[in-house]
Scaffold this motif. Structure first.
Motif, PDB file in Angstrom:
ATOM      1  N   ILE A  98      43.706  33.996  88.682  1.00  0.00           N
ATOM      2  CA  ILE A  98      44.115  34.919  87.613  1.00  0.00           C
ATOM      3  C   ILE A  98      43.840  36.359  88.049  1.00  0.00           C
ATOM      4  O   ILE A  98      44.682  37.248  87.896  1.00  0.00           O
ATOM      5  N   ARG A  99      42.676  36.580  88.598  1.00  0.00           N
ATOM      6  CA  ARG A  99      42.323  37.932  89.054  1.00  0.00           C
ATOM      7  C   ARG A  99      43.240  38.378  90.191  1.00  0.00           C
ATOM      8  O   ARG A  99      43.687  39.527  90.220  1.00  0.00           O
ATOM      9  N   ALA A 100      43.534  37.469  91.111  1.00  0.00           N
ATOM     10  CA  ALA A 100      44.422  37.809  92.225  1.00  0.00           C
ATOM     11  C   ALA A 100      45.814  38.187  91.725  1.00  0.00           C
ATOM     12  O   ALA A 100      46.418  39.151  92.203  1.00  0.00           O
ATOM     13  N   ARG A 101      46.334  37.440  90.735  1.00  0.00           N
ATOM     14  CA  ARG A 101      47.659  37.768  90.201  1.00  0.00           C
ATOM     15  C   ARG A 101      47.657  39.140  89.530  1.00  0.00           C
ATOM     16  O   ARG A 101      48.618  39.898  89.646  1.00  0.00           O
ATOM     17  N   ASN A 102      46.579  39.470  88.836  1.00  0.00           N
ATOM     18  CA  ASN A 102      46.517  40.779  88.207  1.00  0.00           C
ATOM     19  C   ASN A 102      46.408  41.906  89.238  1.00  0.00           C
ATOM     20  O   ASN A 102      46.997  42.972  89.055  1.00  0.00           O
ATOM     21  N   CYS A 103      45.710  41.662  90.332  1.00  0.00           N
ATOM     22  CA  CYS A 103      45.689  42.648  91.422  1.00  0.00           C
ATOM     23  C   CYS A 103      47.096  42.823  91.992  1.00  0.00           C
ATOM     24  O   CYS A 103      47.544  43.949  92.238  1.00  0.00           O
ATOM     25  N   GLN A 104      47.800  41.712  92.183  1.00  0.00           N
ATOM     26  CA  GLN A 104      49.177  41.768  92.675  1.00  0.00           C
ATOM     27  C   GLN A 104      50.061  42.562  91.709  1.00  0.00           C
ATOM     28  O   GLN A 104      50.885  43.376  92.126  1.00  0.00           O
ATOM     29  N   THR A 105      49.894  42.343  90.422  1.00  0.00           N
ATOM     30  CA  THR A 105      50.674  43.062  89.412  1.00  0.00           C
ATOM     31  C   THR A 105      50.448  44.572  89.515  1.00  0.00           C
ATOM     32  O   THR A 105      51.394  45.363  89.486  1.00  0.00           O
TER      33      THR A 105
END
Length: 154
Positions: A98-105
């Motif tokens: 979840i954190r990785a996806r938000n960094c990607q966003t």
């Protein structure tokens, strides 16, 4: 996996009974847990929207709102698990995913904004930034323990 399950791409009928997905541009063969992580990365946004000025400032976190994030995560993961059972390693990976996806966003928004300074390019960046800060309230083990308890997975 669909690869982009978010509120813009999930359709439901008037009764909320028959869900459907649109936008298959990110459709790939990958680990199924990534779909749930992507869904959670958007579903856990707090609904406060975004503004370019707030991207530069750190707002104060409301502990009650932060608790709602964990409760919402538990509800969604338990519902998913009831239809598509998750393993302990899959549940334990969600915090980082979840954190990785938000960094990607955030990074994608900054990149696209730099190419074309349209404020809409930043629409998901602020909620993603806030969610990252809210998730910092727990360590991975505590977050995973709550999700596993919600799913009754040891």
């Amino acid at each position: 996996i669909h690869g982009d399950a978010n509120d813009e791409n999930i359709l439901v009928d008037e009764d909320g009974v028959r869900p459907g997905l649109v936008d298959f541009g990110d459709f790939v063969r990958s680990c199924r847990i990534f779909d749930l992580a992507i869904l959670l990365a958007y579903a856990l946004f707090d609904g406060k929207g975004s503004s370019m000025t707030s991207l530069l400032a750190d707002s104060v976190l409301d502990p009650s709102e932060t608790m709602l994030i964990l409760q919402r995560a538990c509800t969604i993961v338990a519902a998913y698990h009831s239809v598509c059972p998750l393993t302990r390693p899959e549940i334990d990976a969600l915090y980082v995913l979840i954190r990785a996806r938000n960094c990607q966003t955030i990074l994608n928004a900054a990149h696209h904004f730099r190419l074309d300074p349209d404020p809409y390019k930043l629409v998901s960046a602020e909620p993603a930034k806030r969610l990252l800060r809210q998730l910092e309230q727990w360590d991975a083990a505590t977050f995973s323990d709550a999700l596993r308890a919600a799913c009754q997975v040891k």
